[in-house]
Design a protein around this motif. Structure first.
Motif, PDB file in Angstrom:
ATOM      1  N   CYS A 107      35.112  23.278  75.576  1.00 47.58           N
ATOM      2  CA  CYS A 107      34.214  22.362  74.850  1.00 47.58           C
ATOM      3  C   CYS A 107      33.574  21.356  75.795  1.00 47.58           C
ATOM      4  O   CYS A 107      32.375  21.087  75.714  1.00 47.58           O
ATOM      5  N   TRP A 108      34.394  20.806  76.700  1.00 49.98           N
ATOM      6  CA  TRP A 108      33.873  19.832  77.672  1.00 49.98           C
ATOM      7  C   TRP A 108      32.804  20.483  78.550  1.00 49.98           C
ATOM      8  O   TRP A 108      31.750  19.893  78.788  1.00 49.98           O
ATOM      9  N   PHE A 109      33.065  21.687  79.020  1.00 55.64           N
ATOM     10  CA  PHE A 109      32.152  22.417  79.898  1.00 55.64           C
ATOM     11  C   PHE A 109      30.797  22.596  79.213  1.00 55.64           C
ATOM     12  O   PHE A 109      29.750  22.269  79.776  1.00 55.64           O
ATOM     13  N   LEU A 110      30.830  23.100  77.990  1.00 54.20           N
ATOM     14  CA  LEU A 110      29.596  23.366  77.249  1.00 54.20           C
ATOM     15  C   LEU A 110      28.865  22.074  76.877  1.00 54.20           C
ATOM     16  O   LEU A 110      27.652  21.951  77.078  1.00 54.20           O
ATOM     17  N   LEU A 111      29.601  21.099  76.367  1.00 54.62           N
ATOM     18  CA  LEU A 111      28.965  19.843  75.948  1.00 54.62           C
ATOM     19  C   LEU A 111      28.382  19.075  77.128  1.00 54.62           C
ATOM     20  O   LEU A 111      27.373  18.378  76.975  1.00 54.62           O
ATOM     21  N   SER A 112      28.995  19.202  78.295  1.00 54.64           N
ATOM     22  CA  SER A 112      28.460  18.512  79.477  1.00 54.64           C
ATOM     23  C   SER A 112      27.052  19.008  79.803  1.00 54.64           C
ATOM     24  O   SER A 112      26.153  18.205  80.084  1.00 54.64           O
ATOM     25  N   LEU A 113      26.846  20.322  79.772  1.00 60.02           N
ATOM     26  CA  LEU A 113      25.511  20.854  80.061  1.00 60.02           C
ATOM     27  C   LEU A 113      24.532  20.536  78.930  1.00 60.02           C
ATOM     28  O   LEU A 113      23.390  20.169  79.180  1.00 60.02           O
ATOM     29  N   VAL A 119      30.770  31.222  80.091  1.00 60.72           N
ATOM     30  CA  VAL A 119      31.925  30.635  80.785  1.00 60.72           C
ATOM     31  C   VAL A 119      32.812  29.884  79.796  1.00 60.72           C
ATOM     32  O   VAL A 119      34.044  29.997  79.835  1.00 60.72           O
ATOM     33  N   SER A 120      32.201  29.131  78.896  1.00 64.99           N
ATOM     34  CA  SER A 120      32.966  28.396  77.886  1.00 64.99           C
ATOM     35  C   SER A 120      33.753  29.343  76.991  1.00 64.99           C
ATOM     36  O   SER A 120      34.899  29.055  76.632  1.00 64.99           O
ATOM     37  N   THR A 121      33.161  30.465  76.642  1.00 62.66           N
ATOM     38  CA  THR A 121      33.852  31.465  75.821  1.00 62.66           C
ATOM     39  C   THR A 121      35.066  32.026  76.558  1.00 62.66           C
ATOM     40  O   THR A 121      36.150  32.163  75.973  1.00 62.66           O
ATOM     41  N   ILE A 122      34.889  32.325  77.843  1.00 59.65           N
ATOM     42  CA  ILE A 122      36.003  32.830  78.656  1.00 59.65           C
ATOM     43  C   ILE A 122      37.123  31.781  78.704  1.00 59.65           C
ATOM     44  O   ILE A 122      38.313  32.111  78.558  1.00 59.65           O
ATOM     45  N   LEU A 123      36.749  30.531  78.932  1.00 60.23           N
ATOM     46  CA  LEU A 123      37.756  29.460  78.969  1.00 60.23           C
ATOM     47  C   LEU A 123      38.485  29.358  77.629  1.00 60.23           C
ATOM     48  O   LEU A 123      39.709  29.200  77.588  1.00 60.23           O
ATOM     49  N   TRP A 124      37.722  29.451  76.533  1.00 59.15           N
ATOM     50  CA  TRP A 124      38.305  29.367  75.187  1.00 59.15           C
ATOM     51  C   TRP A 124      39.288  30.513  74.942  1.00 59.15           C
ATOM     52  O   TRP A 124      40.396  30.303  74.457  1.00 59.15           O
ATOM     53  N   MET A 173      21.682  22.687  88.674  1.00 55.83           N
ATOM     54  CA  MET A 173      22.565  21.831  89.464  1.00 55.83           C
ATOM     55  C   MET A 173      23.773  21.403  88.645  1.00 55.83           C
ATOM     56  O   MET A 173      24.899  21.389  89.159  1.00 55.83           O
ATOM     57  N   THR A 174      23.572  21.090  87.384  1.00 56.36           N
ATOM     58  CA  THR A 174      24.685  20.686  86.531  1.00 56.36           C
ATOM     59  C   THR A 174      25.671  21.838  86.351  1.00 56.36           C
ATOM     60  O   THR A 174      26.883  21.628  86.435  1.00 56.36           O
ATOM     61  N   LEU A 175      25.166  23.045  86.120  1.00 53.20           N
ATOM     62  CA  LEU A 175      26.056  24.201  85.992  1.00 53.20           C
ATOM     63  C   LEU A 175      26.850  24.425  87.277  1.00 53.20           C
ATOM     64  O   LEU A 175      28.049  24.709  87.232  1.00 53.20           O
ATOM     65  N   ILE A 176      26.211  24.261  88.412  1.00 52.61           N
ATOM     66  CA  ILE A 176      26.910  24.417  89.689  1.00 52.61           C
ATOM     67  C   ILE A 176      28.026  23.378  89.815  1.00 52.61           C
ATOM     68  O   ILE A 176      29.156  23.710  90.187  1.00 52.61           O
ATOM     69  N   TYR A 177      27.720  22.121  89.507  1.00 55.40           N
ATOM     70  CA  TYR A 177      28.759  21.080  89.535  1.00 55.40           C
ATOM     71  C   TYR A 177      29.926  21.452  88.618  1.00 55.40           C
ATOM     72  O   TYR A 177      31.088  21.333  88.988  1.00 55.40           O
ATOM     73  N   LEU A 178      29.596  21.882  87.409  1.00 55.35           N
ATOM     74  CA  LEU A 178      30.642  22.224  86.431  1.00 55.35           C
ATOM     75  C   LEU A 178      31.497  23.395  86.905  1.00 55.35           C
ATOM     76  O   LEU A 178      32.728  23.369  86.761  1.00 55.35           O
ATOM     77  N   LEU A 179      30.861  24.425  87.455  1.00 59.46           N
ATOM     78  CA  LEU A 179      31.613  25.578  87.951  1.00 59.46           C
ATOM     79  C   LEU A 179      32.538  25.197  89.103  1.00 59.46           C
ATOM     80  O   LEU A 179      33.710  25.587  89.138  1.00 59.46           O
ATOM     81  N   ILE A 180      32.000  24.432  90.048  1.00 58.93           N
ATOM     82  CA  ILE A 180      32.807  24.025  91.199  1.00 58.93           C
ATOM     83  C   ILE A 180      33.992  23.176  90.751  1.00 58.93           C
ATOM     84  O   ILE A 180      35.124  23.381  91.195  1.00 58.93           O
ATOM     85  N   PHE A 181      33.757  22.238  89.841  1.00 56.27           N
ATOM     86  CA  PHE A 181      34.837  21.370  89.369  1.00 56.27           C
ATOM     87  C   PHE A 181      35.861  22.139  88.539  1.00 56.27           C
ATOM     88  O   PHE A 181      37.064  22.032  88.758  1.00 56.27           O
ATOM     89  N   THR A 182      35.389  22.919  87.585  1.00 55.23           N
ATOM     90  CA  THR A 182      36.273  23.608  86.646  1.00 55.23           C
ATOM     91  C   THR A 182      37.171  24.623  87.344  1.00 55.23           C
ATOM     92  O   THR A 182      38.351  24.744  87.012  1.00 55.23           O
ATOM     93  N   PHE A 183      36.625  25.337  88.302  1.00 58.76           N
ATOM     94  CA  PHE A 183      37.380  26.409  88.950  1.00 58.76           C
ATOM     95  C   PHE A 183      37.832  26.048  90.374  1.00 58.76           C
ATOM     96  O   PHE A 183      38.245  26.927  91.128  1.00 58.76           O
ATOM     97  N   ASN A 184      37.751  24.761  90.731  1.00 58.67           N
ATOM     98  CA  ASN A 184      38.185  24.278  92.054  1.00 58.67           C
ATOM     99  C   ASN A 184      37.597  25.121  93.189  1.00 58.67           C
ATOM    100  O   ASN A 184      38.310  25.632  94.052  1.00 58.67           O
TER     101      ASN A 184
END
Length: 184
Positions: free
Chosen positions: A73-79, A59-64, A119-130
């Motif tokens: 970077c934020w997405f990857l570092l958060s996990l 996902v981070s690569t796609i965002l990049w 759970m962290t990945l789910i939070y990140l996905l929901i937040f990042t992609f609304n």
């Protein structure tokens, strides 16, 4: 305020990490456990913390690639940081895995790395992609998470408290990540 309450709940759970009685309510009859053993093992291996990290890297690569380098970077570092906190807690607390584990694994039980990472990945996905309004995806995420939680408990890899604390810790780490994102 939510972060403060979650931290208090998490500290309370950590202080009670010897509550073995909570596990009595999660034991299933041997026949049921054996019947679903293969399913829970598949869930365990498909949604391992390493596989979740690989999904995060993807996902981070796609965002990049799409020009969102800061978000990537934020997405990857958060996990990564959440997983580091989980590993540090395992090493510090040294909670042994439940007795009579169906799939014997080395290492400590508290907190559950599978649940924490998922759970962290789910939070990140929901937040990042609304995705909070996408009921279908949220239901899929919840179903996957419940499968992971069930596999951890019914394979007797973790105590119920390990899983609950992992959910709370994930929320705490996510709220900290959101705070960092907003000041970037």
């Amino acid at each position: 305020m939510e972060l403060f309450i979650l931290i208090l709940v998490f500290l309370h759970l950590v202080m009670l990490n010897k509550m073995q009685n909570m596990d009595n309510g999660t034991k299933m009859p041997q026949a049921v456990t054996i019947k679903f053993k293969l399913l829970w093992k598949i869930i365990t291996y498909v949604f391992s913390p390493i596989d979740i990290m690989l999904a995060c890297i993807f996902v981070s690569t796609i965002l990049w690639i799409n020009g969102n380098s800061k978000l990537a970077c934020w997405f990857l570092l958060s996990l990564i940081l959440t997983d580091v906190v989980g590993i540090a807690l395992k090493i510090t607390i040294k909670q042994k895995r439940p007795i009579n584990s169906i799939c014997h694994r080395k290492g400590y039980s508290f907190p559950s790395g599978h649940v924490l990472s998922a759970m962290t990945l789910i939070y990140l996905l929901i937040f990042t992609f609304n995705l909070e309004k996408n009921i279908i995806l949220v239901c899929i995420f919840i179903t996957i998470l419940l499968g992971i939680i069930s596999s951890r408990i019914f394979l007797r890899q973790h105590h119920l408290l390990d899983v609950i604390a992992s959910l709370v810790l994930s929320r705490i780490c996510f709220l900290i990540a959101i705070f960092i994102w907003r000041i970037l």
